[in-house]
Write a protein that holds these residues in place. Structure first.
Motif, PDB file in Angstrom:
ATOM      1  N   PRO A   1       0.814  -1.218   0.000  1.00 33.63           N
ATOM      2  CA  PRO A   1       0.000   0.000   0.000  1.00 33.63           C
ATOM      3  C   PRO A   1       0.848   1.268   0.000  1.00 33.63           C
ATOM      4  CG  PRO A   1       0.048  -0.961   2.184  1.00 33.63           C
ATOM      5  CD  PRO A   1       0.756  -1.932   1.288  1.00 33.63           C
ATOM      6  N   PHE A   2       0.244   2.329  -0.496  1.00 35.36           N
ATOM      7  CA  PHE A   2       0.923   3.613  -0.580  1.00 35.36           C
ATOM      8  C   PHE A   2      -0.125   4.717  -0.498  1.00 35.36           C
ATOM      9  CE2 PHE A   2       3.829   6.851  -1.990  1.00 35.36           C
ATOM     10  CZ  PHE A   2       5.102   6.338  -1.719  1.00 35.36           C
ATOM     11  N   GLU A   3       0.132   5.710   0.309  1.00 34.17           N
ATOM     12  CA  GLU A   3      -0.809   6.828   0.447  1.00 34.17           C
ATOM     13  C   GLU A   3      -0.770   7.672  -0.811  1.00 34.17           C
ATOM     14  OE1 GLU A   3      -1.279  10.828   3.193  1.00 34.17           O
ATOM     15  OE2 GLU A   3      -0.312   9.060   4.068  1.00 34.17           O
ATOM     16  N   MET A   4      -1.893   7.762  -1.512  1.00 29.35           N
ATOM     17  CA  MET A   4      -1.915   8.394  -2.834  1.00 29.35           C
ATOM     18  C   MET A   4      -2.148   9.906  -2.737  1.00 29.35           C
ATOM     19  SD  MET A   4      -1.235   5.752  -4.633  1.00 29.35           S
ATOM     20  CE  MET A   4      -1.574   6.214  -6.328  1.00 29.35           C
ATOM     21  N   THR A   5      -1.310  10.555  -1.962  1.00 30.21           N
ATOM     22  CA  THR A   5      -1.394  12.008  -1.787  1.00 30.21           C
ATOM     23  C   THR A   5      -0.023  12.608  -2.069  1.00 30.21           C
ATOM     24  OG1 THR A   5      -0.966  11.717   0.585  1.00 30.21           O
ATOM     25  CG2 THR A   5      -3.277  11.949  -0.113  1.00 30.21           C
ATOM     26  N   PHE A   6       0.452  12.394  -3.282  1.00 32.18           N
ATOM     27  CA  PHE A   6       1.754  12.929  -3.656  1.00 32.18           C
ATOM     28  C   PHE A   6       1.641  13.563  -5.029  1.00 32.18           C
ATOM     29  CE2 PHE A   6       1.561   8.405  -4.729  1.00 32.18           C
ATOM     30  CZ  PHE A   6       1.798   8.433  -6.093  1.00 32.18           C
ATOM     31  N   SER A   7       2.657  14.308  -5.383  1.00 32.09           N
ATOM     32  CA  SER A   7       2.685  15.011  -6.664  1.00 32.09           C
ATOM     33  C   SER A   7       3.743  14.392  -7.574  1.00 32.09           C
ATOM     34  CB  SER A   7       3.014  16.487  -6.441  1.00 32.09           C
ATOM     35  OG  SER A   7       4.338  16.617  -5.919  1.00 32.09           O
ATOM     36  N   LEU A   8       3.761  14.829  -8.818  1.00 36.93           N
ATOM     37  CA  LEU A   8       4.801  14.385  -9.738  1.00 36.93           C
ATOM     38  C   LEU A   8       6.173  14.871  -9.243  1.00 36.93           C
ATOM     39  CD1 LEU A   8       4.829  12.724 -12.376  1.00 36.93           C
ATOM     40  CD2 LEU A   8       4.939  14.875 -13.639  1.00 36.93           C
ATOM     41  N   LYS A   9       6.198  16.033  -8.626  1.00 41.12           N
ATOM     42  CA  LYS A   9       7.440  16.528  -8.023  1.00 41.12           C
ATOM     43  C   LYS A   9       7.929  15.589  -6.933  1.00 41.12           C
ATOM     44  CE  LYS A   9       7.376  21.540  -8.725  1.00 41.12           C
ATOM     45  NZ  LYS A   9       7.249  22.864  -8.055  1.00 41.12           N
ATOM     46  N   ASP A  10       7.008  15.137  -6.081  1.00 41.32           N
ATOM     47  CA  ASP A  10       7.380  14.202  -5.016  1.00 41.32           C
ATOM     48  C   ASP A  10       8.033  12.958  -5.604  1.00 41.32           C
ATOM     49  OD1 ASP A  10       6.349  15.815  -2.940  1.00 41.32           O
ATOM     50  OD2 ASP A  10       4.347  14.946  -3.166  1.00 41.32           O
ATOM     51  N   LYS A  11       7.435  12.429  -6.662  1.00 38.44           N
ATOM     52  CA  LYS A  11       7.978  11.220  -7.284  1.00 38.44           C
ATOM     53  C   LYS A  11       9.388  11.472  -7.823  1.00 38.44           C
ATOM     54  CE  LYS A  11       5.331   8.554  -9.867  1.00 38.44           C
ATOM     55  NZ  LYS A  11       4.360   8.128 -10.898  1.00 38.44           N
ATOM     56  N   ALA A  12       9.589  12.633  -8.447  1.00 39.80           N
ATOM     57  CA  ALA A  12      10.908  12.952  -8.988  1.00 39.80           C
ATOM     58  C   ALA A  12      11.940  13.080  -7.871  1.00 39.80           C
ATOM     59  CB  ALA A  12      10.839  14.241  -9.802  1.00 39.80           C
ATOM     60  N   ILE A  13      11.534  13.645  -6.759  1.00 37.12           N
ATOM     61  CA  ILE A  13      12.442  13.779  -5.613  1.00 37.12           C
ATOM     62  C   ILE A  13      12.789  12.402  -5.057  1.00 37.12           C
ATOM     63  CG2 ILE A  13      12.605  14.612  -3.231  1.00 37.12           C
ATOM     64  CD1 ILE A  13      10.953  17.079  -4.210  1.00 37.12           C
ATOM     65  N   TRP A  14      11.809  11.508  -4.990  1.00 31.41           N
ATOM     66  CA  TRP A  14      12.094  10.143  -4.513  1.00 31.41           C
ATOM     67  C   TRP A  14      13.061   9.438  -5.451  1.00 31.41           C
ATOM     68  CZ3 TRP A  14       6.174   9.499  -3.653  1.00 31.41           C
ATOM     69  CH2 TRP A  14       5.830  10.026  -2.406  1.00 31.41           C
TER      70      TRP A  14
ATOM     71  N   LYS B   1      20.779   8.877  -5.695  1.00 31.26           N
ATOM     72  CA  LYS B   1      21.906   9.344  -4.887  1.00 31.26           C
ATOM     73  C   LYS B   1      22.379   8.267  -3.925  1.00 31.26           C
ATOM     74  CE  LYS B   1      20.085  13.140  -3.218  1.00 31.26           C
ATOM     75  NZ  LYS B   1      19.924  14.398  -2.447  1.00 31.26           N
ATOM     76  N   GLU B   2      21.411   7.590  -3.317  1.00 27.59           N
ATOM     77  CA  GLU B   2      21.720   6.550  -2.340  1.00 27.59           C
ATOM     78  C   GLU B   2      22.536   5.425  -2.953  1.00 27.59           C
ATOM     79  OE1 GLU B   2      18.619   3.743  -0.322  1.00 27.59           O
ATOM     80  OE2 GLU B   2      18.570   5.638   0.773  1.00 27.59           O
ATOM     81  N   ASN B   3      22.381   5.223  -4.258  1.00 26.62           N
ATOM     82  CA  ASN B   3      23.047   4.115  -4.947  1.00 26.62           C
ATOM     83  C   ASN B   3      24.191   4.568  -5.853  1.00 26.62           C
ATOM     84  OD1 ASN B   3      21.441   1.421  -4.429  1.00 26.62           O
ATOM     85  ND2 ASN B   3      19.901   3.041  -4.576  1.00 26.62           N
ATOM     86  N   GLY B   4      24.578   5.832  -5.754  1.00 27.45           N
ATOM     87  CA  GLY B   4      25.715   6.330  -6.519  1.00 27.45           C
ATOM     88  C   GLY B   4      25.458   6.544  -7.998  1.00 27.45           C
ATOM     89  N   PHE B   5      24.195   6.689  -8.383  1.00 26.79           N
ATOM     90  CA  PHE B   5      23.861   6.973  -9.781  1.00 26.79           C
ATOM     91  C   PHE B   5      23.971   8.489  -9.996  1.00 26.79           C
ATOM     92  CE2 PHE B   5      21.334   3.274 -11.780  1.00 26.79           C
ATOM     93  CZ  PHE B   5      22.108   2.337 -11.121  1.00 26.79           C
ATOM     94  N   ASP B   6      25.167   8.951 -10.393  1.00 26.84           N
ATOM     95  CA  ASP B   6      25.400  10.390 -10.484  1.00 26.84           C
ATOM     96  C   ASP B   6      25.314  10.944 -11.902  1.00 26.84           C
ATOM     97  OD1 ASP B   6      27.631   9.057 -11.311  1.00 26.84           O
ATOM     98  OD2 ASP B   6      29.035  10.097  -9.987  1.00 26.84           O
ATOM     99  N   ASN B   7      25.181  10.075 -12.895  1.00 27.77           N
ATOM    100  CA  ASN B   7      25.014  10.506 -14.294  1.00 27.77           C
ATOM    101  C   ASN B   7      23.860   9.731 -14.935  1.00 27.77           C
ATOM    102  OD1 ASN B   7      27.168  12.472 -14.649  1.00 27.77           O
ATOM    103  ND2 ASN B   7      28.583  10.758 -14.427  1.00 27.77           N
ATOM    104  N   PRO B   8      22.628   9.955 -14.451  1.00 24.41           N
ATOM    105  CA  PRO B   8      21.514   9.138 -14.931  1.00 24.41           C
ATOM    106  C   PRO B   8      21.036   9.514 -16.329  1.00 24.41           C
ATOM    107  CG  PRO B   8      20.709  10.800 -13.404  1.00 24.41           C
ATOM    108  CD  PRO B   8      22.218  10.893 -13.395  1.00 24.41           C
ATOM    109  N   VAL B   9      20.666   8.500 -17.072  1.00 28.69           N
ATOM    110  CA  VAL B   9      19.970   8.656 -18.348  1.00 28.69           C
ATOM    111  C   VAL B   9      18.607   8.022 -18.145  1.00 28.69           C
ATOM    112  CG1 VAL B   9      19.909   8.008 -20.781  1.00 28.69           C
ATOM    113  CG2 VAL B   9      22.097   8.574 -19.683  1.00 28.69           C
ATOM    114  N   ILE B  10      17.555   8.830 -18.230  1.00 32.10           N
ATOM    115  CA  ILE B  10      16.202   8.338 -17.965  1.00 32.10           C
ATOM    116  C   ILE B  10      15.532   7.877 -19.245  1.00 32.10           C
ATOM    117  CG2 ILE B  10      13.862   9.059 -17.289  1.00 32.10           C
ATOM    118  CD1 ILE B  10      15.055  10.626 -15.016  1.00 32.10           C
ATOM    119  N   ILE B  11      15.015   6.647 -19.206  1.00 33.46           N
ATOM    120  CA  ILE B  11      14.187   6.102 -20.287  1.00 33.46           C
ATOM    121  C   ILE B  11      12.801   5.911 -19.691  1.00 33.46           C
ATOM    122  CG2 ILE B  11      13.833   4.200 -21.910  1.00 33.46           C
ATOM    123  CD1 ILE B  11      17.253   4.450 -20.537  1.00 33.46           C
TER     124      ILE B  11
END
Length: 275
Positions: A67-80, A86-96
């Motif tokens: 379950p997940f509380e569905m009270t978030f924004s697209l900005k919230d998702k991008a921040i997550w 960052k936590e995993n050292g992905f410092d040059n991401p390419v998003i697909i």
């Protein structure tokens, strides 16, 4: 790949990651579309795991990230996304990003333009408000009751047959849809809520300028909303290179995986050559 969990105040996000790769200077971040699970990109992960560090998730509220509380924004998702990377050292991401994943990629680029090194939109559309009609914006706010109105069998048929043209693509999407079998309320909240955070992001009227190298991909038989019209306009206005995938539907990466993989590989070669 290793399954990990990122905890947020609203729920746990499950993601899969491999931080190793023969070409570690860039990391491939795969973001599935609305109602789809991480396996949407299984053909891409089979191709690129080992070549690059790779990441994919079940988006908040989807599949294992529930379950997940569905009270978030697209900005919230991008921040997550950013916090996980960052936590995993992905410092040059390419998003697909496929569909909703493409919108999320654009929001990530808006918030973290200096971090995003490349972007590939797969059957998605621009976030800039000028591309949308007033009636489209009005409807996007009201999709949850629309999903509640339709019988589940109709939603199941449309959610599989309308997004893919290949047997593999349709079977995979049906598998995702069956996660919500017997719980149409959850499906309506998830899908309707996804469109709501999308339109709210559009109506913020932020620049959403793509400042990194990018490619647009769209199936010639993509009948999800006005995706083809959006991509034609997006390409015309920005000059971003576009690849039309003949015979593919909205999930073109499942209908023509070899062709999509080739586009991604060529894009990465260009990035590596420009570094």
């Amino acid at each position: 790949m290793t399954e990990k969990i990122y905890k947020t105040p609203k729920g746990d996000i499950h993601y899969w990651i491999n931080t190793e790769g023969a070409n570690p200077q860039y990391q491939l971040v795969f973001l599935p579309g609305l109602t789809a699970a991480h396996r949407l990109f299984e053909k891409q992960l089979q191709e690129f795991e080992g070549k690059y560090p790779v990441f994919v998730w079940d988006a908040p509220g989807h599949d294992t990230s529930y379950p997940f509380e569905m009270t978030f924004s697209l900005k919230d998702k991008a921040i997550w996304v950013d916090e996980i990377l960052k936590e995993n050292g992905f410092d040059n991401p390419v998003i697909i990003g496929q569909s909703m994943g493409g919108y999320l990629g654009q929001m990530y680029g808006q918030l973290f333009p200096e971090k995003l090194k490349g972007f590939i939109s797969v059957d998605s559309a621009p976030l800039q408000i000028q591309y949308y009609t007033k009636i489209e914006l009005w409807l996007l706010h009201r999709m949850e009751p629309v999903y509640r109105y339709y019988p589940w069998k109709t939603l199941l048929r449309q959610g599989t047959d309308y997004v893919a043209t290949s047997e593999y693509g349709r079977a995979l999407m049906k598998e995702f849809m069956m996660t919500y079998d017997g719980d149409k309320d959850r499906y309506a909240k998830l899908a309707g809520g996804g469109y709501k955070i999308l339109v709210e992001a559009v109506e913020e009227a932020l620049p959403y300028e793509i400042k990194c190298p990018a490619r647009l991909i769209c199936g010639t038989k993509d009948h999800a909303g006005s995706c083809i019209r959006y991509n034609k306009a997006w390409h015309k206005k920005t000059g971003l290179p576009i690849h039309w995938i003949e015979g593919a539907g909205h999930n073109s990466n499942t209908d023509r995986p070899e062709e999509i993989n080739e586009i991604i590989a060529d894009f990465m070669k260009e990035l590596e050559g420009n570094k």
